[in-house]
Design a protein around this motif. Structure first.
Motif, PDB file in Angstrom:
ATOM      1  N   UNK A  73       0.821  -1.211   0.000  1.00 20.62           N
ATOM      2  CA  UNK A  73       0.000   0.000   0.000  1.00 20.62           C
ATOM      3  C   UNK A  73       0.858   1.266   0.000  1.00 20.62           C
ATOM      4  N   UNK A  74       2.050   1.161   0.559  1.00 20.21           N
ATOM      5  CA  UNK A  74       2.947   2.317   0.646  1.00 20.21           C
ATOM      6  C   UNK A  74       4.022   2.291  -0.437  1.00 20.21           C
ATOM      7  N   UNK A  75       3.933   1.315  -1.310  1.00 13.23           N
ATOM      8  CA  UNK A  75       4.898   1.150  -2.411  1.00 13.23           C
ATOM      9  C   UNK A  75       6.328   1.119  -1.883  1.00 13.23           C
ATOM     10  N   UNK A  76       6.513   0.345  -0.824  1.00 14.50           N
ATOM     11  CA  UNK A  76       7.830   0.152  -0.231  1.00 14.50           C
ATOM     12  C   UNK A  76       8.325  -1.240  -0.619  1.00 14.50           C
ATOM     13  N   UNK A  77       9.392  -1.288  -1.384  1.00 15.74           N
ATOM     14  CA  UNK A  77       9.918  -2.554  -1.884  1.00 15.74           C
ATOM     15  C   UNK A  77      11.295  -2.824  -1.286  1.00 15.74           C
ATOM     16  N   UNK A  78      11.440  -3.903  -0.516  1.00 14.73           N
ATOM     17  CA  UNK A  78      12.748  -4.205   0.074  1.00 14.73           C
ATOM     18  C   UNK A  78      13.798  -4.492  -0.997  1.00 14.73           C
ATOM     19  N   UNK A  79      15.014  -4.050  -0.734  1.00 20.97           N
ATOM     20  CA  UNK A  79      16.120  -4.372  -1.631  1.00 20.97           C
ATOM     21  C   UNK A  79      16.562  -5.809  -1.469  1.00 20.97           C
ATOM     22  N   UNK A  80      16.320  -6.370  -0.280  1.00 25.49           N
ATOM     23  CA  UNK A  80      16.718  -7.749   0.000  1.00 25.49           C
ATOM     24  C   UNK A  80      15.788  -8.293   1.071  1.00 25.49           C
ATOM     25  N   UNK A  81      15.415  -9.571   0.939  1.00 20.10           N
ATOM     26  CA  UNK A  81      14.567 -10.241   1.927  1.00 20.10           C
ATOM     27  C   UNK A  81      15.317 -11.471   2.411  1.00 20.10           C
ATOM     28  N   UNK A  82      15.663 -11.481   3.681  1.00 21.03           N
ATOM     29  CA  UNK A  82      16.438 -12.574   4.270  1.00 21.03           C
ATOM     30  C   UNK A  82      15.622 -13.252   5.359  1.00 21.03           C
ATOM     31  N   UNK A  83      15.825 -14.560   5.517  1.00 26.59           N
ATOM     32  CA  UNK A  83      15.053 -15.303   6.514  1.00 26.59           C
ATOM     33  C   UNK A  83      15.902 -16.358   7.202  1.00 26.59           C
ATOM     34  N   UNK A  84      15.574 -16.588   8.463  1.00 25.12           N
ATOM     35  CA  UNK A  84      16.048 -17.764   9.177  1.00 25.12           C
ATOM     36  C   UNK A  84      15.624 -19.016   8.403  1.00 25.12           C
ATOM     37  N   UNK A  85      16.368 -20.124   8.524  1.00 28.55           N
ATOM     38  CA  UNK A  85      15.969 -21.359   7.838  1.00 28.55           C
ATOM     39  C   UNK A  85      14.718 -22.016   8.423  1.00 28.55           C
ATOM     40  N   UNK A  86      14.276 -21.611   9.609  1.00 26.60           N
ATOM     41  CA  UNK A  86      13.110 -22.218  10.251  1.00 26.60           C
ATOM     42  C   UNK A  86      11.858 -21.940   9.414  1.00 26.60           C
ATOM     43  N   UNK A  87      10.987 -22.931   9.317  1.00 27.67           N
ATOM     44  CA  UNK A  87       9.810 -22.823   8.440  1.00 27.67           C
ATOM     45  C   UNK A  87       8.906 -21.649   8.807  1.00 27.67           C
ATOM     46  N   UNK A  88       8.737 -21.363  10.082  1.00 30.44           N
ATOM     47  CA  UNK A  88       7.843 -20.268  10.476  1.00 30.44           C
ATOM     48  C   UNK A  88       8.368 -18.906  10.012  1.00 30.44           C
ATOM     49  N   UNK A  89       9.677 -18.777   9.873  1.00 24.18           N
ATOM     50  CA  UNK A  89      10.253 -17.534   9.352  1.00 24.18           C
ATOM     51  C   UNK A  89      10.157 -17.498   7.827  1.00 24.18           C
ATOM     52  N   UNK A  90      10.522 -18.603   7.186  1.00 26.29           N
ATOM     53  CA  UNK A  90      10.443 -18.670   5.721  1.00 26.29           C
ATOM     54  C   UNK A  90       9.004 -18.443   5.265  1.00 26.29           C
ATOM     55  N   UNK A  91       8.048 -19.060   5.959  1.00 24.69           N
ATOM     56  CA  UNK A  91       6.637 -18.894   5.596  1.00 24.69           C
ATOM     57  C   UNK A  91       6.174 -17.449   5.807  1.00 24.69           C
ATOM     58  N   UNK A  92       6.605 -16.832   6.910  1.00 24.46           N
ATOM     59  CA  UNK A  92       6.246 -15.432   7.166  1.00 24.46           C
ATOM     60  C   UNK A  92       6.756 -14.541   6.037  1.00 24.46           C
ATOM     61  N   UNK A  93       8.002 -14.734   5.676  1.00 23.84           N
ATOM     62  CA  UNK A  93       8.608 -13.933   4.607  1.00 23.84           C
ATOM     63  C   UNK A  93       7.918 -14.167   3.270  1.00 23.84           C
ATOM     64  N   UNK A  94       7.651 -15.440   2.963  1.00 18.90           N
ATOM     65  CA  UNK A  94       7.051 -15.791   1.671  1.00 18.90           C
ATOM     66  C   UNK A  94       5.643 -15.244   1.545  1.00 18.90           C
ATOM     67  N   UNK A  95       4.848 -15.350   2.599  1.00 14.77           N
ATOM     68  CA  UNK A  95       3.481 -14.838   2.562  1.00 14.77           C
ATOM     69  C   UNK A  95       3.449 -13.314   2.458  1.00 14.77           C
ATOM     70  N   UNK A  96       4.455 -12.659   3.024  1.00 14.38           N
ATOM     71  CA  UNK A  96       4.497 -11.193   2.989  1.00 14.38           C
ATOM     72  C   UNK A  96       5.092 -10.656   1.689  1.00 14.38           C
ATOM     73  N   UNK A  97       6.188 -11.257   1.234  1.00 11.60           N
ATOM     74  CA  UNK A  97       6.962 -10.656   0.138  1.00 11.60           C
ATOM     75  C   UNK A  97       7.300 -11.596  -1.022  1.00 11.60           C
ATOM     76  N   UNK A  98       7.186 -12.885  -0.811  1.00 11.90           N
ATOM     77  CA  UNK A  98       7.697 -13.836  -1.786  1.00 11.90           C
ATOM     78  C   UNK A  98       8.905 -14.559  -1.208  1.00 11.90           C
ATOM     79  N   UNK A  99       9.402 -15.536  -1.945  1.00  7.51           N
ATOM     80  CA  UNK A  99      10.469 -16.396  -1.431  1.00  7.51           C
ATOM     81  C   UNK A  99      11.697 -15.588  -1.006  1.00  7.51           C
ATOM     82  N   UNK A 100      12.167 -15.778   0.241  1.00  9.36           N
ATOM     83  CA  UNK A 100      13.335 -15.039   0.733  1.00  9.36           C
ATOM     84  C   UNK A 100      14.639 -15.779   0.445  1.00  9.36           C
ATOM     85  N   UNK A 101      15.726 -15.091   0.698  1.00 10.04           N
ATOM     86  CA  UNK A 101      17.039 -15.734   0.729  1.00 10.04           C
ATOM     87  C   UNK A 101      17.249 -16.256   2.150  1.00 10.04           C
ATOM     88  N   UNK A 102      17.490 -17.550   2.297  1.00 10.40           N
ATOM     89  CA  UNK A 102      17.658 -18.146   3.626  1.00 10.40           C
ATOM     90  C   UNK A 102      19.082 -17.901   4.120  1.00 10.40           C
TER      91      UNK A 102
END
Length: 200
Positions: A91-120
Motif C-alpha cells: 500500500x505504501x509502495x515500499x519494496x525491500x532491496x533484500x529479503x532474508x530469513x532464518x531457515x526455520x519454516x515459520x520464518x520462511x513462511x512469514x517472509x514468503x506470505x508477505x513478500x515472496x520467497x526469501x534468501x535463507x
C-alpha cells in the motif's frame, strides 16, 4: 464498588478516561507506523521482523531443519498476519532491496506470505540448546550485515528471525509479527529507531 453503583459523574469520568487512553493508543500506533514508513523510505535501515504468530514455545522433540512437519509452524492467524505485513508495504509502495530469513519454516513462511520467497540465511536462525543465546559468530555476521545495510541510502532490507535473535542483537523484546527498524550505530551495534506492528 461495581460500575453500575458508581455516581453518574464517576461513570462519565471513567468513560472519558477510557476513550482518552484508547485515542492515545491509536495515535501512538499511527505515529509508530509513520516513523517506520519515513525511515524505510529514506533507506539505510533493516526492518527485522520476529516471525508471525506460531503458537507454543520452542520446537517439538525430533525437530529437523528442512522438515516443517517437525517444527512449530504458523497458525492460520499467523499466516493472516504475515499477509497483512505484505499488504502494508504494498500500500505504501515500499519494496525491500533484500529479503532474508532464518531457515526455520515459520520464518520462511512469514517472509514468503508477505513478500515472496526469501534468501535463507543461517545467521538469522533460532538458537538451539541451552542457554538460548545467539552464537558470537552469528552475531558478528548480523552486525556486519547491518553495517552494510545502514550505508545504503534509499534502500532497505527486511529480515525474518526469532525473538531470541532480536533480543541478542538489539537488546529488546518483540511480539510475534513485530519489526524493529534497525540501523548500525558508529560502533557497529544495532540501534532501534522505531517499531512496526501491522494488525492482521
Amino acid at each position: 464498588m461495581p460500575s453500575s453503583q458508581l455516581p453518574d459523574p464517576l461513570i462519565a469520568r471513567r468513560a472519558v478516561l477510557g476513550a482518552g487512553l484508547a485515542l492515545a493508543s491509536l495515535r501512538s500506533w499511527a505515529a509508530q507506523d509513520t516513523d517506520a514508513e519515513a525511515l524505510l523510505r529514506k533507506g539505510g535501515v533493516v526492518a527485522a521482523f520476529r516471525h508471525s504468530l506460531a503458537p507454543g514455545t520452542f520446537d517439538p522433540p525430533g525437530f529437523r531443519l528442512g522438515d516443517c512437519s517437525t517444527q512449530r509452524n504458523l497458525s492460520e492467524e499467523g499466516r493472516t498476519q504475515a499477509r497483512s505485513i505484505g499488504v502494508w508495504f504494498q500500500q505504501r509502495q515500499l519494496q525491500p532491496g533484500k529479503i532474508l530469513s532464518s531457515p526455520w519454516c515459520r520464518c520462511v513462511d512469514s517472509a514468503t506470505l508477505a513478500f515472496g520467497a526469501p534468501q535463507v540465511w543461517a545467521a538469522l536462525g533460532s538458537p538451539r540448546g541451552s542457554p538460548e543465546t545467539t552464537s558470537a559468530g552469528h552475531l558478528r555476521e548480523l552486525r556486519a550485515a547491518l553495517v552494510g545495510a545502514s550505508a545504503q541510502t534509499g534502500r532497505f532490507e527486511v529480515w525474518f528471525t526469532h525473538m531470541f535473535v532480536l533480543a541478542d542483537l538489539a537488546n529488546t523484546n518483540t511480539s510475534s509479527g513485530e519489526a524493529l527498524i534497525l540501523r548500525a550505530d558508529r560502533g557497529g551495534k544495532a540501534e532501534v529507531l522505531a517499531r512496526l506492528s501491522v494488525a492482521a
